[in-house]
Design a protein around this motif. Sequence first.
Motif, mmCIF file in Angstrom:
data_model
loop_
_atom_site.group_PDB
_atom_site.id
_atom_site.type_symbol
_atom_site.label_atom_id
_atom_site.label_comp_id
_atom_site.label_asym_id
_atom_site.label_seq_id
_atom_site.Cartn_x
_atom_site.Cartn_y
_atom_site.Cartn_z
ATOM 1 N N GLU A 59 0.833 -1.441 -0.091
ATOM 2 C CA GLU A 59 0.076 -0.121 0.013
ATOM 3 C C GLU A 59 0.902 1.276 0.154
ATOM 4 O OE1 GLU A 59 -2.929 0.012 3.034
ATOM 5 O OE2 GLU A 59 -3.801 -1.799 2.440
ATOM 6 N N ALA A 60 2.057 1.281 0.569
ATOM 7 C CA ALA A 60 2.698 2.342 0.756
ATOM 8 C C ALA A 60 3.539 2.778 -0.401
ATOM 9 C CB ALA A 60 3.932 2.215 1.806
ATOM 10 N N THR A 61 3.761 1.860 -1.620
ATOM 11 C CA THR A 61 4.564 2.214 -2.871
ATOM 12 C C THR A 61 3.802 2.037 -4.289
ATOM 13 O OG1 THR A 61 5.172 -0.317 -2.814
ATOM 14 C CG2 THR A 61 6.757 1.268 -1.630
ATOM 15 N N ALA A 62 2.462 1.463 -4.112
ATOM 16 C CA ALA A 62 1.680 1.357 -5.242
ATOM 17 C C ALA A 62 1.223 2.592 -5.541
ATOM 18 C CB ALA A 62 0.420 0.466 -4.923
ATOM 19 N N PRO A 63 1.145 2.985 -6.963
ATOM 20 C CA PRO A 63 0.526 4.054 -7.463
ATOM 21 C C PRO A 63 -0.795 4.406 -7.124
ATOM 22 C CG PRO A 63 0.873 2.642 -9.377
ATOM 23 C CD PRO A 63 1.421 1.903 -8.055
ATOM 24 N N THR A 64 -1.028 5.527 -6.789
ATOM 25 C CA THR A 64 -2.593 6.108 -6.537
ATOM 26 C C THR A 64 -3.011 6.860 -7.517
ATOM 27 O OG1 THR A 64 -3.884 6.999 -4.735
ATOM 28 C CG2 THR A 64 -1.821 8.181 -5.279
ATOM 29 N N ASP A 65 -2.302 7.692 -8.300
ATOM 30 C CA ASP A 65 -2.947 8.328 -9.381
ATOM 31 C C ASP A 65 -1.724 8.730 -10.484
ATOM 32 O OD1 ASP A 65 -1.749 10.824 -8.753
ATOM 33 O OD2 ASP A 65 -3.242 11.332 -7.323
ATOM 34 N N CYS A 66 -2.139 9.234 -11.729
ATOM 35 C CA CYS A 66 -1.206 9.431 -12.589
ATOM 36 C C CYS A 66 -2.012 10.434 -13.632
ATOM 37 C CB CYS A 66 -0.859 8.300 -13.532
ATOM 38 S SG CYS A 66 0.253 8.340 -14.918
ATOM 39 N N GLY A 67 -1.170 11.197 -14.242
ATOM 40 C CA GLY A 67 -1.471 12.146 -15.478
ATOM 41 C C GLY A 67 -0.568 12.835 -16.361
ATOM 42 N N MET A 68 -1.111 12.741 -17.385
ATOM 43 C CA MET A 68 -0.119 13.162 -18.576
ATOM 44 C C MET A 68 -0.304 14.701 -19.041
ATOM 45 S SD MET A 68 -0.409 9.905 -20.988
ATOM 46 C CE MET A 68 0.529 10.383 -22.251
ATOM 47 N N VAL A 69 0.575 15.360 -19.429
ATOM 48 C CA VAL A 69 0.234 16.752 -20.022
ATOM 49 C C VAL A 69 -0.780 16.622 -21.063
ATOM 50 C CG1 VAL A 69 1.382 18.507 -21.295
ATOM 51 C CG2 VAL A 69 2.749 17.170 -19.391
ATOM 52 N N LYS A 70 -1.455 17.558 -20.728
ATOM 53 C CA LYS A 70 -2.830 17.502 -21.909
ATOM 54 C C LYS A 70 -2.290 17.789 -23.272
ATOM 55 C CE LYS A 70 -7.110 18.686 -19.273
ATOM 56 N NZ LYS A 70 -8.151 19.603 -19.261
ATOM 57 N N GLY A 71 -2.813 16.989 -24.165
ATOM 58 C CA GLY A 71 -2.448 17.068 -25.595
ATOM 59 C C GLY A 71 -1.393 16.030 -26.104
ATOM 60 N N ALA A 72 -0.534 15.493 -24.912
ATOM 61 C CA ALA A 72 0.541 14.433 -25.174
ATOM 62 C C ALA A 72 -0.261 13.047 -25.625
ATOM 63 C CB ALA A 72 1.257 14.226 -23.766
ATOM 64 N N ALA A 73 0.373 12.410 -26.679
ATOM 65 C CA ALA A 73 -0.150 11.500 -27.378
ATOM 66 C C ALA A 73 0.014 10.171 -26.301
ATOM 67 C CB ALA A 73 0.395 11.136 -28.586
ATOM 68 N N VAL A 74 -1.179 9.318 -26.542
ATOM 69 C CA VAL A 74 -0.870 7.877 -25.714
ATOM 70 C C VAL A 74 -0.668 6.724 -26.638
ATOM 71 C CG1 VAL A 74 -1.906 6.090 -24.403
ATOM 72 C CG2 VAL A 74 -2.493 8.528 -23.945
ATOM 73 N N GLY A 75 0.474 6.223 -26.835
ATOM 74 C CA GLY A 75 0.810 5.521 -28.013
ATOM 75 C C GLY A 75 1.214 4.137 -27.318
ATOM 76 N N SER A 76 2.004 3.655 -28.417
ATOM 77 C CA SER A 76 2.299 2.196 -28.281
ATOM 78 C C SER A 76 3.498 2.148 -27.070
ATOM 79 C CB SER A 76 3.081 1.705 -29.463
ATOM 80 O OG SER A 76 3.897 2.344 -29.910
ATOM 81 N N MET A 77 3.960 0.985 -26.592
ATOM 82 C CA MET A 77 5.005 0.944 -25.722
ATOM 83 C C MET A 77 6.277 1.331 -26.343
ATOM 84 S SD MET A 77 3.827 0.131 -22.662
ATOM 85 C CE MET A 77 5.310 -0.343 -21.955
ATOM 86 N N PRO A 78 7.181 1.983 -25.770
ATOM 87 C CA PRO A 78 8.571 2.158 -26.405
ATOM 88 C C PRO A 78 9.413 1.006 -26.690
ATOM 89 C CG PRO A 78 8.583 2.468 -23.986
ATOM 90 C CD PRO A 78 7.007 1.971 -24.402
ATOM 91 N N SER A 79 10.028 0.825 -27.622
ATOM 92 C CA SER A 79 11.073 -0.187 -27.792
ATOM 93 C C SER A 79 12.262 -0.194 -27.112
ATOM 94 C CB SER A 79 11.410 -0.247 -29.207
ATOM 95 O OG SER A 79 12.097 0.906 -29.685
ATOM 96 N N GLY A 80 12.538 -1.377 -26.621
ATOM 97 C CA GLY A 80 14.092 -1.354 -25.841
ATOM 98 C C GLY A 80 13.630 -1.306 -24.357
ATOM 99 N N GLY A 81 12.503 -1.240 -23.968
ATOM 100 C CA GLY A 81 12.310 -1.258 -22.486
ATOM 101 C C GLY A 81 12.744 0.065 -21.639
ATOM 102 N N VAL A 82 13.049 -0.366 -20.430
ATOM 103 C CA VAL A 82 13.142 0.840 -19.546
ATOM 104 C C VAL A 82 14.761 0.898 -19.299
ATOM 105 C CG1 VAL A 82 12.951 1.744 -17.290
ATOM 106 C CG2 VAL A 82 10.891 0.983 -18.426
ATOM 107 N N GLU A 83 15.439 1.917 -19.480
ATOM 108 C CA GLU A 83 16.942 1.974 -19.187
ATOM 109 C C GLU A 83 17.030 2.384 -17.749
ATOM 110 O OE1 GLU A 83 18.378 4.757 -21.886
ATOM 111 O OE2 GLU A 83 17.977 3.592 -23.598
ATOM 112 N N THR A 84 18.268 1.839 -17.465
ATOM 113 C CA THR A 84 18.792 2.353 -15.972
ATOM 114 C C THR A 84 19.970 3.163 -16.123
ATOM 115 O OG1 THR A 84 17.881 0.284 -15.367
ATOM 116 C CG2 THR A 84 19.574 1.349 -13.825
#
Length: 272
Positions: free
Chosen positions: A204-229
Amino acid sequence: MTAQRTARLTALLALPAAITLGAATPSLAHSGSQAGNEKAGSAYQIDLTELNNSGAHGTAMLSVDGTQLTVKIEAHGLVPGQPHAQHIHGDTTGKDFHCPDASADKNGDGIITTAEGIPSYGNIHISLTTKGDTSMKSGLAVDRMPVADKDGNLSYTRTITVPQATADHVKDLHIVQHGIDPNHNGSYDFGKGKSELDPKLPQEATAPTDCGMVKGAAVGSMPSGGVETGSGSTNGVESPVMLASGGAALLAAGLLYAGRRKLRPTETSEDD
């Protein structure tokens, strides 16, 4: 209610944005006109919507003046009296990250965990702490994260110096807040099991509770290559393993701190 929050935040940001736009130099205007970049001196709205049936919602405004990023958040429906880790997520190199939907809950337990959400919303770009460091290393520095008041409301304001790439690509970024209370007992407990970041911590302490994108930003496909570190200042990224090793102690300390004394909502206006 949303309209009132938006009007309030817009009014706070309108004056400095207008002054900056009026005084912009030709070179700055040229930089802002490049493909994929955003002109400095602009303000962007983010509507925060609930994740994990949390009931959390709110409005954020991002204002850019050169490499100064001002973040203002008004959020509601959060766990009262508890610290809420919050971050700007995303990427400034063209990868497409966005807020997750129900399909992100890969194990079907009804909770989108941090690890399950990262492939959608990306690693931490900026930690929205109330003071001090804002890099990925402070992702779980809950002792420096804002605290919801007794009614579950949270107000946050801070101006942060960011890399030019961040200032140029604000529209490609988004905000995620963390901390849920699915059993409605007013605290973080182990009702939904252990956090994948550290088994000593509740999910419960670490799970996301809400999320928001900048208005007008596109919701598209997943990025290729995954998440970098990687590493660095405000443009660093994290992984669940890094969170567990680098931030678990901070989170535990923050939760202990919250339990031992009455906490008030924190608001900080300037970067230390």
